[in-house]
Write an enzyme that holds these catalytic residues in place. Structure first.
Site, PDB file in Angstrom:
ATOM      1  N   ASP A   1      17.820  -9.353  -6.080  1.00 42.88           N
ATOM      2  CA  ASP A   1      17.022 -10.106  -6.601  1.00 42.88           C
ATOM      3  C   ASP A   1      16.734 -11.674  -5.995  1.00 42.88           C
ATOM      4  OD1 ASP A   1      19.884 -10.924  -6.975  1.00 42.88           O
ATOM      5  OD2 ASP A   1      19.438 -11.785  -8.906  1.00 42.88           O
ATOM      6  N   HIS A   2      16.999 -11.827  -4.925  1.00 38.55           N
ATOM      7  CA  HIS A   2      16.693 -13.011  -4.008  1.00 38.55           C
ATOM      8  C   HIS A   2      15.895 -12.700  -2.887  1.00 38.55           C
ATOM      9  CE1 HIS A   2      19.682 -15.679  -6.154  1.00 38.55           C
ATOM     10  NE2 HIS A   2      20.125 -14.428  -6.519  1.00 38.55           N
TER      11      HIS A   2
ATOM     12  N   ASP B   1      22.806 -18.653  -5.735  1.00 36.51           N
ATOM     13  CA  ASP B   1      23.875 -18.191  -6.882  1.00 36.51           C
ATOM     14  C   ASP B   1      25.385 -18.941  -6.314  1.00 36.51           C
ATOM     15  OD1 ASP B   1      21.938 -16.744  -7.897  1.00 36.51           O
ATOM     16  OD2 ASP B   1      23.022 -14.787  -7.247  1.00 36.51           O
TER      17      ASP B   1
ATOM     18  N   HIS C   1      21.487 -10.659  -1.782  1.00 38.61           N
ATOM     19  CA  HIS C   1      21.158  -9.832  -3.144  1.00 38.61           C
ATOM     20  C   HIS C   1      19.681  -9.351  -3.314  1.00 38.61           C
ATOM     21  CE1 HIS C   1      25.458 -10.839  -4.720  1.00 38.61           C
ATOM     22  NE2 HIS C   1      25.693  -9.933  -3.908  1.00 38.61           N
TER      23      HIS C   1
ATOM     24  N   HIS D   1      30.219 -16.401  -3.251  1.00 35.39           N
ATOM     25  CA  HIS D   1      29.417 -15.551  -3.852  1.00 35.39           C
ATOM     26  C   HIS D   1      28.973 -14.268  -3.148  1.00 35.39           C
ATOM     27  CE1 HIS D   1      26.670 -13.610  -6.875  1.00 35.39           C
ATOM     28  NE2 HIS D   1      25.635 -13.938  -5.836  1.00 35.39           N
TER      29      HIS D   1
ATOM     30  N   HIS E   1      19.164 -19.078 -11.265  1.00 36.69           N
ATOM     31  CA  HIS E   1      19.254 -18.549 -12.482  1.00 36.69           C
ATOM     32  C   HIS E   1      19.281 -19.516 -13.532  1.00 36.69           C
ATOM     33  CE1 HIS E   1      19.771 -14.298 -11.303  1.00 36.69           C
ATOM     34  NE2 HIS E   1      20.413 -14.822 -10.356  1.00 36.69           N
TER      35      HIS E   1
ATOM     36  N   HIS F   1      20.855 -15.623   0.111  1.00 41.54           N
ATOM     37  CA  HIS F   1      21.779 -14.547   0.407  1.00 41.54           C
ATOM     38  C   HIS F   1      21.108 -13.291   0.146  1.00 41.54           C
ATOM     39  CE1 HIS F   1      22.094 -15.307  -3.971  1.00 41.54           C
ATOM     40  NE2 HIS F   1      22.716 -14.091  -4.123  1.00 41.54           N
TER      41      HIS F   1
HETATM   42 ZN    ZN Z   1      23.809 -13.136  -6.021  1.00 48.43          ZN
END
Ligand code: ZN
Length: 253
Positions: free
Chosen positions: A57-58, A128, A55, A111, A166, A53
């Site tokens: 941090d991905h 996530d 975001h 998410h 995570h 996805h």
């Molecule tokens: Zn995320």
């Protein structure tokens, strides 16, 4: 069959590197530096990048990885993904020839709306969406979409290894115990996870079987879970309403 290498990133992210022969694929490289270190140390060539996805941090490391390796980038067609060459919507089978890697793509909105999971060789890379002991927050999708997405993942074989993005397991299980204190499998799992974390060991991957037995977000039909949700939201009648009540509760837990 590929090996899976765990690459810690940021504070509590995991980037997963799948290795077969001299080639590798990474899942959700939020930063490039730790991935480049592993690729250099192991003399692997990066053939593919799978993004679950949008975001940061991905996918924040994608550009720097592409500057070093001519990798294909797989990710949600509906999202803005750096360097995306293979837009996906779910339902596809992707094959990365350099690694002889075949994965099914599963749409798991909730998410985010475009969120994808990748499944193959008994391994699930779910970003996530499903966490060990919990699930992602609803940033874009509805509770009904997320409950449906989780049900799709829960339908995979029990021995499927669950590689989420995570290390949230210990906090997730504290919440799970507040929801379902009478679940003995859950209390044993929480003790094991606490012992692992005390040694700074990872608690991921888990398995679909473990999650079905102890993750409250996959257990909305269980009487104790539904009763706990109804103490917070008395009108939570059906499974989706129970799921929504749990998700709200967890947001403030
Ligand atoms: Zn995320």
């Amino acid at each position: 069959m590929f090996d899976v290498i765990r690459i810690p990133a940021f504070k509590d992210n995991y980037i997963w590197l799948l290795r077969q022969g001299a080639s590798a694929v990474v899942v959700d490289p939020g930063e490039a530096r730790p991935v480049l270190e592993v690729l250099e140390r192991t003399a692997l060539s990066l053939a593919g990048i799978l993004v679950t996805h949008h975001h940061a941090d991905h996918q924040g490391g994608v550009a720097d990885l592409l500057a070093r390796y001519p990798a294909e980038v797989f990710g949600p067609a509906t999202d803005s993904i750096t360097g995306l060459t293979r837009p996906l919507r779910g339902g596809e089978t992707v094959h990365i020839a350099a690694c002889d890697l075949t994965l099914q793509v599963i749409a798991v909105p909730g998410h985010t709306l475009g969120h994808l999971a990748y499944y193959g060789a008994g391994c699930l890379f779910c970003g996530d969406t499903l966490f060990a002991g919990g699930c992602g927050r609803l940033f874009e999708g509805t509770a009904a979409q997320m409950a449906d997405s989780l049900a799709r993942l829960a339908a995979l074989p029990d021995d499927t290894e669950v590689y989420c993005a995570h290390e949230y397991t210990q906090a997730n299980l504290r919440f799970a115990l507040a929801v379902e204190p009478g679940n003995r499998f859950l209390s044993r799992r929480a003790e094991q996870v606490a012992a692992h974390r005390a040694q700074d060991w990872p608690t991921v991957p888990s398995t679909i079987g473990i999650e079905k037995a102890s993750n409250p977000f996959l257990r909305c039909r269980e009487a104790e879970v539904a009763a706990a949700a109804r103490r917070r939201v008395p009108g939570a009648r059906d499974e989706v309403a129970v799921f929504a009540a749990l998700r709200e509760w967890k947001n403030g837990f």
